[in-house]
Design a protein around this motif. Structure first.
Motif, mmCIF file in Angstrom:
data_model
loop_
_atom_site.group_PDB
_atom_site.id
_atom_site.type_symbol
_atom_site.label_atom_id
_atom_site.label_comp_id
_atom_site.label_asym_id
_atom_site.label_seq_id
_atom_site.Cartn_x
_atom_site.Cartn_y
_atom_site.Cartn_z
ATOM 1 N N UNK A 70 86.735 86.964 13.141
ATOM 2 C CA UNK A 70 87.491 86.544 11.824
ATOM 3 C C UNK A 70 88.946 87.203 12.076
ATOM 4 N N UNK A 71 89.153 88.184 12.910
ATOM 5 C CA UNK A 71 90.404 88.771 12.985
ATOM 6 C C UNK A 71 90.737 89.726 11.756
ATOM 7 N N UNK A 72 89.800 90.445 11.063
ATOM 8 C CA UNK A 72 90.012 91.415 10.116
ATOM 9 C C UNK A 72 89.292 92.626 10.438
ATOM 10 N N UNK A 73 89.857 93.779 10.775
ATOM 11 C CA UNK A 73 89.430 94.868 11.306
ATOM 12 C C UNK A 73 88.141 95.595 10.142
ATOM 13 N N UNK A 74 87.156 95.761 11.064
ATOM 14 C CA UNK A 74 85.755 96.345 10.294
ATOM 15 C C UNK A 74 85.509 95.771 8.987
ATOM 16 N N UNK A 75 85.688 94.632 8.954
ATOM 17 C CA UNK A 75 85.163 93.499 7.653
ATOM 18 C C UNK A 75 83.735 93.696 7.525
ATOM 19 N N UNK A 76 82.818 93.504 8.412
ATOM 20 C CA UNK A 76 81.576 93.327 8.209
ATOM 21 C C UNK A 76 80.985 94.718 8.264
ATOM 22 N N UNK A 77 80.366 94.939 7.332
ATOM 23 C CA UNK A 77 79.636 96.136 6.822
ATOM 24 C C UNK A 77 78.174 96.290 7.441
ATOM 25 N N UNK A 78 77.732 97.676 7.839
ATOM 26 C CA UNK A 78 76.382 97.814 8.245
ATOM 27 C C UNK A 78 75.443 97.276 7.022
ATOM 28 N N UNK A 79 75.674 97.361 5.704
ATOM 29 C CA UNK A 79 74.575 97.185 4.794
ATOM 30 C C UNK A 79 74.528 95.743 4.352
ATOM 31 N N UNK A 80 75.373 94.718 5.124
ATOM 32 C CA UNK A 80 75.353 93.537 5.229
ATOM 33 C C UNK A 80 74.292 93.063 6.032
ATOM 34 N N UNK A 81 73.878 93.793 6.975
ATOM 35 C CA UNK A 81 72.899 93.362 8.009
ATOM 36 C C UNK A 81 71.699 93.305 7.735
ATOM 37 N N UNK A 82 70.771 92.460 8.165
ATOM 38 C CA UNK A 82 69.477 92.317 8.169
ATOM 39 C C UNK A 82 68.965 93.412 9.318
ATOM 40 N N UNK A 83 68.005 94.157 8.962
ATOM 41 C CA UNK A 83 67.532 95.242 10.034
ATOM 42 C C UNK A 83 66.914 94.588 11.110
ATOM 43 N N UNK A 84 67.704 95.312 12.207
ATOM 44 C CA UNK A 84 67.262 94.294 13.821
ATOM 45 C C UNK A 84 68.000 93.304 14.154
ATOM 46 N N UNK A 85 69.142 93.291 13.360
ATOM 47 C CA UNK A 85 69.962 91.823 13.794
ATOM 48 C C UNK A 85 70.894 92.392 14.915
ATOM 49 N N UNK A 86 70.961 91.356 15.902
ATOM 50 C CA UNK A 86 71.767 91.505 16.923
ATOM 51 C C UNK A 86 73.364 91.183 16.770
ATOM 52 N N UNK A 87 74.266 92.146 16.979
ATOM 53 C CA UNK A 87 75.655 91.848 16.573
ATOM 54 C C UNK A 87 76.577 91.599 17.566
ATOM 55 N N UNK A 88 77.452 90.461 17.641
ATOM 56 C CA UNK A 88 78.362 90.255 18.574
ATOM 57 C C UNK A 88 79.716 90.333 18.020
ATOM 58 N N UNK A 89 80.330 91.306 18.336
ATOM 59 C CA UNK A 89 81.977 91.400 17.678
ATOM 60 C C UNK A 89 82.821 91.158 18.531
ATOM 61 N N UNK A 90 83.420 89.741 18.320
ATOM 62 C CA UNK A 90 84.474 89.285 19.088
ATOM 63 C C UNK A 90 85.858 89.710 18.789
ATOM 64 N N UNK A 91 86.208 90.535 17.575
ATOM 65 C CA UNK A 91 87.352 91.014 16.924
ATOM 66 C C UNK A 91 87.873 92.103 18.065
ATOM 67 N N UNK A 92 89.308 92.098 17.848
ATOM 68 C CA UNK A 92 89.921 93.073 18.712
ATOM 69 C C UNK A 92 91.435 93.352 17.818
ATOM 70 N N UNK A 93 90.990 94.461 17.140
ATOM 71 C CA UNK A 93 92.276 94.752 16.130
ATOM 72 C C UNK A 93 92.787 96.326 16.482
ATOM 73 N N UNK A 94 94.094 96.291 16.281
ATOM 74 C CA UNK A 94 94.637 97.565 16.563
ATOM 75 C C UNK A 94 94.934 98.234 15.026
ATOM 76 N N UNK A 95 94.294 99.253 14.736
ATOM 77 C CA UNK A 95 94.590 100.236 13.545
ATOM 78 C C UNK A 95 95.316 101.523 13.708
ATOM 79 N N UNK A 96 95.692 101.854 12.602
ATOM 80 C CA UNK A 96 96.460 103.218 12.471
ATOM 81 C C UNK A 96 95.679 104.414 12.521
ATOM 82 N N UNK A 97 95.387 105.473 13.267
ATOM 83 C CA UNK A 97 94.640 106.697 13.197
ATOM 84 C C UNK A 97 95.291 107.567 12.168
ATOM 85 N N UNK A 98 94.258 108.417 11.243
ATOM 86 C CA UNK A 98 94.690 109.183 10.211
ATOM 87 C C UNK A 98 95.576 110.196 10.994
ATOM 88 N N UNK A 99 95.387 110.660 12.305
ATOM 89 C CA UNK A 99 96.092 111.751 12.877
ATOM 90 C C UNK A 99 97.249 111.245 13.561
#
Length: 297
Positions: free
Chosen positions: A213-242
Motif C-alpha cells: 500500500x506504500x504507507x509506512x508501518x500501517x498494518x499493526x500486529x493486533x490486526x493480525x490473526x494468530x499465526x498469519x503469514x505476512x508478506x510485506x511489499x512496502x519499502x518506505x524511508x522514514x526519519x529516525x529520532x536520532x
C-alpha cells in the motif's frame, strides 16, 4: 505464541538466481541460445540508476546478455517508441524493460503498450495482464507478485489451496496481479484498499496478508490473526529520532512478529526477489520465443 519465523527473501532469491544460471547454461550448451535482456533508462533518476546497475550485474552473473540503453531526460516519446520497436525486432533480445518512472513528456502506458508482449518481462502489457487474469500459462507475470507467490509456496510446502488471503493495495504492479496469482493457487482472496470500511477486521480473518500500500508501518500486529503469514511489499524511508533515515515496510514489524507465524523483513524480504524473478522471466521468454518448454524454477 513463539516469535514469527523470518522469511529470508535474500537467501531464496540467491537460490533462484543459481537455478536460472544453471538453466541458462543448459540452453546455451544444448540449443546455442543465450537469453538477452535489454533495459532502457530515460533520465538521471538516482534510484533508477541503482536499480538498472543491479539488474545489469545480475543478468551477466546469470550468464545472459545484458544490453543497457541510456536516454536523456528530454528524450521525446517518439524517440523512445522507436528504440522499443528496434528492440522488438532484434532476435538477440528476449526481454525488454523500460525503467519507470518516465519523464513527464512521455506517456508510460503508450510505451508499455508498444513492447512486444512476448518480450514484456515486467508483465505490465495488457496482453500479459489478460493472460494472467484468465489463467493462461503463456503470459509473463509481474516480478514482485511472482516473487511473493514463490516465497509463500516455499513456506507452505507448495500448497496454498483453501487459505484465506487479504491483499492490501490494488495497484496494477502488485495488488491486482497478486490477487490473480493467489486465486490461481486456490486461495479465497480479498483485495482491500483505501476505501475498505474496516481494514483491521478484514486483515484479522486472513491466513495470508500481503501488504502493498506504500504507507509506512500501517498494518499493526493486533490486526493480525494468530499465526498469519505476512508478506510485506512496502519499502518506505522514514526519519529516525536520532537523525538519519531507515527503511521500513507497510507492516509494523515489531508488533506483527509477535502475532504472525512467519513474516518477510524490510529490507531483505520481497525486494531481492524482484530482480531474481526478472531473470526468471527473461529465461522463460527466451524459451517461449524459441518453442522450448520453459523450466519450472
Amino acid at each position: 505464541m513463539p516469535e514469527a519465523k523470518i522469511i529470508d527473501g535474500k537467501a531464496f532469491a540467491a537460490g533462484l538466481r543459481e537455478r536460472v544460471a544453471k538453466e541458462v547454461e543448459k540452453l546455451k550448451s544444448e540449443k546455442g541460445i543465450t537469453p538477452g535482456l535489454a533495459v532502457i533508462l530515460v533520465g538521471e533518476d538516482p534510484a533508477s540508476q541503482v536499480y538498472v546497475r543491479n539488474k545489469g550485474k545480475q543478468t551477466v552473473e546469470a550468464g545472459m546478455n545484458s544490453l543497457e540503453f541510456k536516454m536523456s531526460e528530454d528524450t521525446s516519446q517518439e524517440d523512445l517508441l522507436a528504440k522499443v520497436e528496434e528492440l522488438n525486432n532484434n532476435p538477440e533480445v528476449n526481454g525488454i524493460l523500460v525503467q519507470l518512472p518516465l519523464p513527464k513528456q512521455i506517456d508510460e502506458q503508450a510505451v508499455l503498450a508498444a513492447i512486444n508482449p512476448d518480450k514484456d518481462v515486467d508483465g505490465f502489457h495488457v496482453v500479459n495482464v489478460g493472460r494472467l487474469s484468465t489463467g493462461s500459462k503463456e503470459g509473463l507475470v509481474p516480478c514482485t507478485p511472482l516473487g511473493c507467490t514463490m516465497l509463500l509456496k516455499d513456506h507452505f510446502g507448495g500448497d496454498l489451496s483453501g487459505k484465506k488471503a487479504v491483499v492490501i493495495g490494488r495497484s496494477n504492479i502488485v495488488g491486482k496481479p497478486m490477487f490473480n496469482l493467489l486465486l490461481q493457487e486456490s486461495c479465497t482472496v480479498t483485495v482491500a484498499h483505501s476505501r475498505t470500511k474496516d481494514l483491521p477486521e478484514e486483515v484479522s480473518q486472513a491466513d495470508i496478508v500481503v501488504a502493498a500500500v506504500g504507507r509506512p508501518e500501517m498494518v499493526k500486529g493486533d490486526w493480525l490473526k494468530d499465526g498469519a503469514v505476512v508478506i510485506d511489499v512496502g519499502i518506505n524511508r522514514i526519519e529516525k529520532p536520532e537523525g538519519g533515515t531507515r527503511l521500513v515496510g507497510d507492516v509494523d514489524f515489531e508488533s506483527a512478529k509477535e502475532r504472525a507465524s512467519a513474516i518477510t523483513p524490510v529490507p531483505g524480504g520481497v525486494g531481492p526477489m524482484t530482480i531474481a524473478c526478472l531473470l526468471a522471466n527473461t529465461l522463460t521468454a527466451a524459451c517461449q520465443q524459441n518453442g522450448i518448454e520453459a523450466p519450472a524454477l
